[in-house]
Design a protein around this motif. Sequence first.
Motif: not given
Length: 459
Positions: A303-318, A336-341
Amino acid sequence: MSLHELSAVELLQAYRARTLSPVEVLQATLAHIERWEPRLRALYAFDPEAALAQARASEARWRRGEALALDGLPLTLKENIASRGTPAPLGSAATVLQPAAEDAPPAARMREAGAVLLAKTTMPDYGMLSSGLSSFHPLTRNPWDLDKNPGGSSAGAAAAAAAGYGPLHVGTDIGGSIRLPAGWCGVFGLKPSLGRIPIKPAYAGRVAGPMTRTVADAALMMGALSRPDWRDPTSLPPQDIAWTALRRELRGLRLGLQMDAGWGLAVEPETAAAVQAAARLFEQAGAIVEPLQAFTTRSMIEGLDRFWRLRCWLDIAALPAERQDRILPYIRDWAAGAAGIGAAELFHGHAQMAALREAAVSACQPFDFVLSPVSPVPAFKAEWASPINDPQRPFEHIAFTLPFNMSEQPSASINCGYTATGLPIGLQITGRRFDDLGVLQLSAEFERLRAPQQPWPQP
C-alpha cells in the motif's frame, strides 16, 4: 593521527588550547579530499575558496575569544538541504537549477554555530533510492570497496564521513536514507524523532540528522540542529536536553531483538551473526534481551509503495517530455507503475502510514529500546539502484528501517561488525518516540562495548 581524522570533540579541544587552528585543519582536510574525491565522487558544489574564507573568519573568532558552538569544524550538507545561493538538483538531471533563496533550517543552524561548509553531498534522483546512483551526479562509491555502493539516499554524506572528509555531515531520511548508507559505510547515523530537527520542506516521515564517525560528534551536532525553527510546522517545542551526557546504565534495560521484519529480503548469515553478537554484549552488561516478533506485513508495504509511486508519478508526469527523459530510468519505471492507480487504492496506500505507525509503536512499547539489523544484506554493486536492482520490488531491503520513519521514533545505525570481505555491518538501535537522547546514550554504550574497529579506508 592526521588532522582530517580528528573528531569534532578533539578539534574543539585543540582550538581551545590553541594547538590547532580552523585554517590548518581545513587545509589538511582539503588535501585529503583531493586524494579521494576523483574516485569516490561524494561531493557537489565543492568550493574550497569559500570554505577557506569561513575558516579564516572562524580563526579570527577563536583569537578574539568569541568562538561559537561548532566554530571551525568542517561540515558537509546533503544537497537537498537548501543552502543560500546554491542550486539543489535533488539528484536529478531533470531539475531546473536555481540558486536557493535561503538556508533550510539544518543549514541555518550549522552556519549559526560556526561550522565551515566545505561542500554539499550527492544523492540519487529525488532521494527515492538507497543508492549512490543518480542522473545528475557522477556515481558515488563506497570507500570500503570502490566496487560497492555507499547506499542512499544520503549517499555522499555516508561516503564522505567514512572517507574522512571532516567530522560533521548532515543527511536526510524518509525510509532509511541516513541509517542504510551509515550502515553500509560503517559510520554512525541518527534518524531523530520527527520534528526534533526542523526541516524544510517537511512531510510525513522526513527528517534530517547527523552522520559522523563517533556518537559524541553526532551528539555535539544535536545541540545546534535541534534548535526550533518556525518554518517547519511539525517541529517540536524547545527542550533543554543535555545532548552530550552520553552515559547510560545498562543493567535492567529491556531490549527487544528483532531479526525478522515479516517481509523483504532474508537477513544474511553474517549480518545476523553480527547483530546477535551485539545483543549478547548488551546482555553481558546487564541488559535483558528478548525477541521481538515481526510487526509489519507485506500488504502494508504494498500500500505504501502504491502511494509513493503515485506521488512521484504525478510529479514526473507534470514535467515536459524532454525533462522526463533525463530522470534515472529506474525511477521512471518505478513511478510509471502507478499510472493507473485509482482513488480507492491511493487512499488505502496512504492509510498504511498510520497502520505502520500504530504497529511499530505498539510492538516497541514493552521495551526500552529495540535492536535489529539496519539492512538484511551488506553493500551491493556500485552501479545498482538497490540490492536487487528491480524497480518492481523497490522496498525489499528497507523492512527494518521504514517502519520507524512512519512511527516517528528515533533510530540510529552504528557499526557492529564486518563481513568476511571487510564490509561494515550496521546495528539499528531504536527508542520510544522523543527519546533521541536515549538512543544516543545506548549507541555510545555500544561504542564502548564493541570490539576495536578496523582502520578507516584510505585513498
